[in-house]
Design a protein around this motif. Sequence first.
Motif, PDB file in Angstrom:
ATOM      1  N   LEU A  95     -10.066  -1.796 -10.676  1.00  0.00           N
ATOM      2  CA  LEU A  95     -10.844  -2.755  -9.892  1.00  0.00           C
ATOM      3  C   LEU A  95      -9.992  -3.842  -9.240  1.00  0.00           C
ATOM      4  CD1 LEU A  95     -13.907  -3.010 -12.281  1.00  0.00           C
ATOM      5  CD2 LEU A  95     -13.854  -1.983  -9.999  1.00  0.00           C
ATOM      6  N   ASP A  96      -8.818  -4.134  -9.817  1.00  0.00           N
ATOM      7  CA  ASP A  96      -8.006  -5.201  -9.215  1.00  0.00           C
ATOM      8  C   ASP A  96      -7.107  -4.698  -8.081  1.00  0.00           C
ATOM      9  OD1 ASP A  96      -6.721  -3.760 -11.120  1.00  0.00           O
ATOM     10  OD2 ASP A  96      -5.434  -5.408 -11.824  1.00  0.00           O
ATOM     11  N   LEU A  97      -7.205  -3.408  -7.769  1.00  0.00           N
ATOM     12  CA  LEU A  97      -6.419  -2.864  -6.640  1.00  0.00           C
ATOM     13  C   LEU A  97      -7.390  -2.262  -5.626  1.00  0.00           C
ATOM     14  CD1 LEU A  97      -3.666  -1.242  -8.836  1.00  0.00           C
ATOM     15  CD2 LEU A  97      -3.232  -3.007  -7.118  1.00  0.00           C
ATOM     16  N   LYS A  98      -6.877  -2.032  -4.416  1.00  0.00           N
ATOM     17  CA  LYS A  98      -7.770  -1.482  -3.378  1.00  0.00           C
ATOM     18  C   LYS A  98      -7.484   0.003  -3.169  1.00  0.00           C
ATOM     19  CE  LYS A  98      -8.310  -5.813  -0.938  1.00  0.00           C
ATOM     20  NZ  LYS A  98      -7.033  -6.552  -1.073  1.00  0.00           N
ATOM     21  N   VAL A  99      -8.571   0.760  -3.045  1.00  0.00           N
ATOM     22  CA  VAL A  99      -8.452   2.182  -2.723  1.00  0.00           C
ATOM     23  C   VAL A  99      -9.210   2.426  -1.422  1.00  0.00           C
ATOM     24  CG1 VAL A  99      -8.887   4.562  -3.465  1.00  0.00           C
ATOM     25  CG2 VAL A  99      -8.318   2.822  -5.169  1.00  0.00           C
ATOM     26  N   GLU A 100      -8.468   2.561  -0.337  1.00  0.00           N
ATOM     27  CA  GLU A 100      -9.070   2.868   0.964  1.00  0.00           C
ATOM     28  C   GLU A 100      -9.220   4.377   1.067  1.00  0.00           C
ATOM     29  OE1 GLU A 100      -9.427   0.990   4.046  1.00  0.00           O
ATOM     30  OE2 GLU A 100      -9.249  -0.879   2.906  1.00  0.00           O
ATOM     31  N   SER A 101     -10.373   4.843   1.537  1.00  0.00           N
ATOM     32  CA  SER A 101     -10.590   6.293   1.669  1.00  0.00           C
ATOM     33  C   SER A 101     -10.790   6.635   3.135  1.00  0.00           C
ATOM     34  CB  SER A 101     -11.845   6.708   0.902  1.00  0.00           C
ATOM     35  OG  SER A 101     -11.726   6.344  -0.441  1.00  0.00           O
TER      36      SER A 101
ATOM     37  N   VAL B 212      -6.036   9.926   2.043  1.00  0.00           N
ATOM     38  CA  VAL B 212      -6.517  10.653   3.224  1.00  0.00           C
ATOM     39  C   VAL B 212      -6.790  12.109   2.854  1.00  0.00           C
ATOM     40  CG1 VAL B 212      -6.013  11.202   5.652  1.00  0.00           C
ATOM     41  CG2 VAL B 212      -4.923   9.212   4.578  1.00  0.00           C
ATOM     42  N   ALA B 213      -7.934  12.607   3.301  1.00  0.00           N
ATOM     43  CA  ALA B 213      -8.271  14.042   3.160  1.00  0.00           C
ATOM     44  C   ALA B 213      -9.480  14.284   4.058  1.00  0.00           C
ATOM     45  CB  ALA B 213      -8.586  14.395   1.710  1.00  0.00           C
ATOM     46  N   ARG B 214      -9.945  15.523   4.112  1.00  0.00           N
ATOM     47  CA  ARG B 214     -11.149  15.764   4.934  1.00  0.00           C
ATOM     48  C   ARG B 214     -12.378  15.194   4.249  1.00  0.00           C
ATOM     49  NH1 ARG B 214     -10.270  22.024   5.408  1.00  0.00           N
ATOM     50  NH2 ARG B 214      -9.743  21.524   3.255  1.00  0.00           N
ATOM     51  N   ASP B 215     -12.376  15.182   2.917  1.00  0.00           N
ATOM     52  CA  ASP B 215     -13.492  14.581   2.172  1.00  0.00           C
ATOM     53  C   ASP B 215     -12.909  13.773   1.012  1.00  0.00           C
ATOM     54  OD1 ASP B 215     -15.611  13.912   0.573  1.00  0.00           O
ATOM     55  OD2 ASP B 215     -16.234  15.978   0.131  1.00  0.00           O
ATOM     56  N   THR B 216     -12.945  12.450   1.152  1.00  0.00           N
ATOM     57  CA  THR B 216     -12.283  11.583   0.153  1.00  0.00           C
ATOM     58  C   THR B 216     -13.270  10.998  -0.870  1.00  0.00           C
ATOM     59  OG1 THR B 216     -12.499   9.732   1.681  1.00  0.00           O
ATOM     60  CG2 THR B 216     -10.372  10.855   1.668  1.00  0.00           C
TER      61      THR B 216
ATOM     62  N   TYR C 141       0.830  -1.209   0.000  1.00  0.00           N
ATOM     63  CA  TYR C 141       0.000   0.000   0.000  1.00  0.00           C
ATOM     64  C   TYR C 141       0.860   1.252   0.000  1.00  0.00           C
ATOM     65  CZ  TYR C 141      -4.565  -2.092   0.917  1.00  0.00           C
ATOM     66  OH  TYR C 141      -5.746  -2.777   0.796  1.00  0.00           O
ATOM     67  N   ALA C 142       0.319   2.300  -0.628  1.00  0.00           N
ATOM     68  CA  ALA C 142       0.910   3.639  -0.519  1.00  0.00           C
ATOM     69  C   ALA C 142      -0.111   4.535   0.173  1.00  0.00           C
ATOM     70  CB  ALA C 142       1.241   4.181  -1.901  1.00  0.00           C
TER      71      ALA C 142
END
Length: 266
Positions: free
Chosen positions: A53-59, A38-42, A10-11
């Motif tokens: 779609l084959d990677l994960k994006v955590e907000s 990371v931000a105040r509104d992601t 992860y980055a």
Amino acid sequence: MKKNQNKQAYAIVTGASKGLGYAYCEELLKLGYNIIGVARDTSSLKELQDKYLDLKVESWDLDLSDIKNSYKLFEKSKDFDIEIVINNAGYGVWGFFEESDLEQELNMIDLNIKTLHILTKLFVQEFQKKNRGRIFNIGSMAAFTPAPVFSSYYASKAYVWSLGVAINTELKKTKSKVRVITLCPGPLKTEFWNRSSNQKEAKYKSTIKVMKTSTYAKKSLLAGLKTKRKNYIITGRSNKMAKSLTKWAPQSIVLNSVYNYQRKRK
Ligand SMILES: NC(=O)c1ccc[n+]([C@@H]2O[C@H](COP(=O)([O-])OP(=O)(O)OC[C@H]3O[C@@H](n4cnc5c(N)ncnc54)[C@H](OP(=O)(O)O)[C@@H]3O)[C@@H](O)[C@H]2O)c1
């Protein structure tokens, strides 16, 4: 550059919802990294999740000008295999020092300096345990000179540059594979200018030709991932020339020209 092969890697990108941070997220996804944005509104990051779609994006919605949230971010990140951290969230407070708003300046110092300092410390310690990992701190060409009429923002970026260069030197001297690289953009067309100045300023900036934000993100990220030796990265010929000028021209000339340039924004 070879794609990342560790499917769990992860980055973390702070200030990921727009501008440069969003562009870094996309470049990292193209290189095969999962993202924690990371931000105040992601909410904008949903678009990236739908595209890759084959990677994960955590907000993660966090206000990083509250330094408690830097510790929260670090604790939460322990459940993930973090290889890269980009300390990108930041803004400026423009104006004559006697007139600019103190509360805004202190909030900016919390975000641009304290949060970046805390996350750099915690992740250097974490990365040193496995002798792997890179931190990219977003400085600015503003790091290289004091700036009348934009004083505290430029001073904050001087701190980012000075801190990062010193830490990276320690890491190299002690033969660590961990790196803290400072990336120094010149002007980019982002919402930075609306938040950090006034409308007139934003229009003024938009008339000059600057590197596309996505191009800058790609070039600076690839250079930062590749380098073994460099402490900081300046991208683009005019930025490199500006750096030489701040080094060789008498400081009174540099200060006068920055004063005249910044003052035009009134
Ligand atoms: N644009 C330029 O000309 C330029 C030049 C040199 C350096 N830089 C540096 O590049 C970095 C990115 O700026 P940008 O141009 O991309 O500006 P931007 O378009 O205004 O984006 C700033 C990002 O930071 C986030 N952010 C702002 N305050 C935050 C807070 N309190 N907590 C968490 N996230 C926060 C914003 O999201 P939310 O609003 O959702 O929180 C947004 O994602 C900054 O460090 C800036 O100093 C910019």
